[in-house]
Design a protein around this motif. Sequence first.
Motif, PDB file in Angstrom:
ATOM      1  N   LYS A   1     -47.074  -5.380   9.583  1.00  0.00           N
ATOM      2  CA  LYS A   1     -47.231  -3.949   9.858  1.00  0.00           C
ATOM      3  C   LYS A   1     -46.679  -3.125   8.715  1.00  0.00           C
ATOM      4  CE  LYS A   1     -46.963  -2.149  14.065  1.00  0.00           C
ATOM      5  NZ  LYS A   1     -46.455  -1.705  15.361  1.00  0.00           N
ATOM      6  N   ARG A   2     -47.458  -2.178   8.242  1.00  0.00           N
ATOM      7  CA  ARG A   2     -46.999  -1.285   7.176  1.00  0.00           C
ATOM      8  C   ARG A   2     -46.071  -0.194   7.720  1.00  0.00           C
ATOM      9  NH1 ARG A   2     -48.527  -4.904   4.435  1.00  0.00           N
ATOM     10  NH2 ARG A   2     -50.456  -4.996   3.291  1.00  0.00           N
ATOM     11  N   TYR A   3     -46.244   0.162   8.980  1.00  0.00           N
ATOM     12  CA  TYR A   3     -45.460   1.225   9.619  1.00  0.00           C
ATOM     13  C   TYR A   3     -44.848   0.696  10.905  1.00  0.00           C
ATOM     14  CZ  TYR A   3     -47.820   4.425   6.457  1.00  0.00           C
ATOM     15  OH  TYR A   3     -48.282   5.056   5.341  1.00  0.00           O
ATOM     16  N   LEU A   4     -43.591   1.090  11.173  1.00  0.00           N
ATOM     17  CA  LEU A   4     -42.904   0.667  12.387  1.00  0.00           C
ATOM     18  C   LEU A   4     -42.717   1.856  13.325  1.00  0.00           C
ATOM     19  CD1 LEU A   4     -39.991  -1.524  10.945  1.00  0.00           C
ATOM     20  CD2 LEU A   4     -42.216  -2.284  11.783  1.00  0.00           C
ATOM     21  N   SER A   5     -42.809   1.593  14.622  1.00  0.00           N
ATOM     22  CA  SER A   5     -42.445   2.614  15.604  1.00  0.00           C
ATOM     23  C   SER A   5     -40.922   2.729  15.598  1.00  0.00           C
ATOM     24  CB  SER A   5     -42.933   2.215  16.996  1.00  0.00           C
ATOM     25  OG  SER A   5     -42.183   1.110  17.457  1.00  0.00           O
ATOM     26  N   SER A   6     -40.393   3.767  16.203  1.00  0.00           N
ATOM     27  CA  SER A   6     -38.929   3.926  16.223  1.00  0.00           C
ATOM     28  C   SER A   6     -38.268   2.770  16.976  1.00  0.00           C
ATOM     29  CB  SER A   6     -38.531   5.270  16.826  1.00  0.00           C
ATOM     30  OG  SER A   6     -39.020   5.377  18.137  1.00  0.00           O
ATOM     31  N   ASN A   7     -38.917   2.268  18.035  1.00  0.00           N
ATOM     32  CA  ASN A   7     -38.356   1.119  18.767  1.00  0.00           C
ATOM     33  C   ASN A   7     -38.347  -0.138  17.899  1.00  0.00           C
ATOM     34  OD1 ASN A   7     -37.879   2.629  21.052  1.00  0.00           O
ATOM     35  ND2 ASN A   7     -39.801   2.026  22.060  1.00  0.00           N
ATOM     36  N   GLU A   8     -39.443  -0.367  17.165  1.00  0.00           N
ATOM     37  CA  GLU A   8     -39.521  -1.528  16.280  1.00  0.00           C
ATOM     38  C   GLU A   8     -38.484  -1.422  15.160  1.00  0.00           C
ATOM     39  OE1 GLU A   8     -44.287  -2.611  16.566  1.00  0.00           O
ATOM     40  OE2 GLU A   8     -43.643  -0.912  15.324  1.00  0.00           O
ATOM     41  N   ARG A   9     -38.349  -0.217  14.614  1.00  0.00           N
ATOM     42  CA  ARG A   9     -37.368   0.002  13.543  1.00  0.00           C
ATOM     43  C   ARG A   9     -35.950  -0.260  14.055  1.00  0.00           C
ATOM     44  NH1 ARG A   9     -38.668   5.092  11.790  1.00  0.00           N
ATOM     45  NH2 ARG A   9     -37.246   6.031  13.281  1.00  0.00           N
ATOM     46  N   SER A  10     -35.658   0.239  15.248  1.00  0.00           N
ATOM     47  CA  SER A  10     -34.338   0.063  15.848  1.00  0.00           C
ATOM     48  C   SER A  10     -34.047  -1.419  16.088  1.00  0.00           C
ATOM     49  CB  SER A  10     -34.261   0.837  17.158  1.00  0.00           C
ATOM     50  OG  SER A  10     -33.052   0.601  17.804  1.00  0.00           O
ATOM     51  N   ALA A  11     -35.017  -2.139  16.641  1.00  0.00           N
ATOM     52  CA  ALA A  11     -34.843  -3.567  16.931  1.00  0.00           C
ATOM     53  C   ALA A  11     -34.624  -4.358  15.635  1.00  0.00           C
ATOM     54  CB  ALA A  11     -36.049  -4.104  17.688  1.00  0.00           C
ATOM     55  N   LEU A  12     -35.409  -4.053  14.611  1.00  0.00           N
ATOM     56  CA  LEU A  12     -35.281  -4.760  13.331  1.00  0.00           C
ATOM     57  C   LEU A  12     -33.927  -4.451  12.682  1.00  0.00           C
ATOM     58  CD1 LEU A  12     -36.634  -6.640  11.289  1.00  0.00           C
ATOM     59  CD2 LEU A  12     -37.709  -4.629  10.251  1.00  0.00           C
ATOM     60  N   ALA A  13     -33.512  -3.194  12.738  1.00  0.00           N
ATOM     61  CA  ALA A  13     -32.216  -2.801  12.175  1.00  0.00           C
ATOM     62  C   ALA A  13     -31.088  -3.561  12.870  1.00  0.00           C
ATOM     63  CB  ALA A  13     -32.010  -1.297  12.309  1.00  0.00           C
ATOM     64  N   ASN A  14     -31.145  -3.650  14.192  1.00  0.00           N
ATOM     65  CA  ASN A  14     -30.115  -4.381  14.935  1.00  0.00           C
ATOM     66  C   ASN A  14     -30.115  -5.859  14.575  1.00  0.00           C
ATOM     67  OD1 ASN A  14     -29.067  -2.158  16.291  1.00  0.00           O
ATOM     68  ND2 ASN A  14     -30.533  -2.349  17.972  1.00  0.00           N
ATOM     69  N   LYS A  15     -31.305  -6.437  14.487  1.00  0.00           N
ATOM     70  CA  LYS A  15     -31.436  -7.864  14.157  1.00  0.00           C
ATOM     71  C   LYS A  15     -30.838  -8.173  12.790  1.00  0.00           C
ATOM     72  CE  LYS A  15     -34.998 -11.335  13.235  1.00  0.00           C
ATOM     73  NZ  LYS A  15     -36.435 -11.560  13.071  1.00  0.00           N
ATOM     74  N   LEU A  16     -31.031  -7.242  11.839  1.00  0.00           N
ATOM     75  CA  LEU A  16     -30.599  -7.488  10.459  1.00  0.00           C
ATOM     76  C   LEU A  16     -29.247  -6.851  10.125  1.00  0.00           C
ATOM     77  CD1 LEU A  16     -34.033  -6.943   8.652  1.00  0.00           C
ATOM     78  CD2 LEU A  16     -32.999  -9.095   9.409  1.00  0.00           C
ATOM     79  N   THR A  17     -28.604  -6.274  11.135  1.00  0.00           N
ATOM     80  CA  THR A  17     -27.347  -5.529  10.955  1.00  0.00           C
ATOM     81  C   THR A  17     -27.448  -4.499   9.827  1.00  0.00           C
ATOM     82  OG1 THR A  17     -26.322  -7.228   9.554  1.00  0.00           O
ATOM     83  CG2 THR A  17     -25.890  -7.371  11.939  1.00  0.00           C
ATOM     84  N   LEU A  18     -28.518  -3.704   9.901  1.00  0.00           N
ATOM     85  CA  LEU A  18     -28.736  -2.580   9.002  1.00  0.00           C
ATOM     86  C   LEU A  18     -28.820  -1.322   9.858  1.00  0.00           C
ATOM     87  CD1 LEU A  18     -31.575  -4.111   6.786  1.00  0.00           C
ATOM     88  CD2 LEU A  18     -29.203  -3.752   6.088  1.00  0.00           C
ATOM     89  N   THR A  19     -28.746  -0.162   9.204  1.00  0.00           N
ATOM     90  CA  THR A  19     -28.975   1.076   9.950  1.00  0.00           C
ATOM     91  C   THR A  19     -30.473   1.328  10.026  1.00  0.00           C
ATOM     92  OG1 THR A  19     -28.946   2.518   8.012  1.00  0.00           O
ATOM     93  CG2 THR A  19     -26.803   2.049   9.058  1.00  0.00           C
ATOM     94  N   GLU A  20     -30.873   2.124  10.998  1.00  0.00           N
ATOM     95  CA  GLU A  20     -32.299   2.471  11.105  1.00  0.00           C
ATOM     96  C   GLU A  20     -32.758   3.192   9.852  1.00  0.00           C
ATOM     97  OE1 GLU A  20     -33.877   4.027  14.796  1.00  0.00           O
ATOM     98  OE2 GLU A  20     -32.089   3.316  15.845  1.00  0.00           O
ATOM     99  N   THR A  21     -31.885   4.020   9.286  1.00  0.00           N
ATOM    100  CA  THR A  21     -32.237   4.751   8.061  1.00  0.00           C
ATOM    101  C   THR A  21     -32.492   3.787   6.912  1.00  0.00           C
ATOM    102  OG1 THR A  21     -30.932   6.641   8.795  1.00  0.00           O
ATOM    103  CG2 THR A  21     -31.464   6.540   6.447  1.00  0.00           C
TER     104      THR A  21
END
Length: 133
Positions: A54-74
């Motif tokens: 996916k080239r673009y993430l929804s806010s939920n997808e971004r949040s889940a990925l950030a949590n998984k990778l211990t990064l901020t959503e920003t």
Amino acid sequence: SAESTTSHGDSELDDRTDMDLAHMHDHNENKKKKTRTVFSRYQVSQLENTFEMKRYLSSNERSALANKLTLTETQVKIWFQNRRNKFKRQATVEESATMHMQRSSLFGPTTAVSVAAMMNAAAGAAAAGNALD
């Protein structure tokens, strides 16, 4: 008289400008430059794999990925913005190389060396652009 009003008006403007410059200088000293985020190999591979899907993430997808990778959503959001820009630059480089090869086949023989040189030059330009990010 009109002359004294004009010169007085100018000096007020000069004073205001000096004060604005002093304020801007103070503001810049207090402002800390953000440090560049260095991603681990694992984080980059996960971000790249997600980008391939996916080239673009929804806010939920971004949040889940950030949590998984211990990064901020920003951080995830900016990584995706930068990656999409890199993708566009790479597509432009490939398109210009293809156009060059098509023109060469119309107007004369193309040597593998000239195509390789063009690809290397274009990749270097893309890398230079990437260094500015």
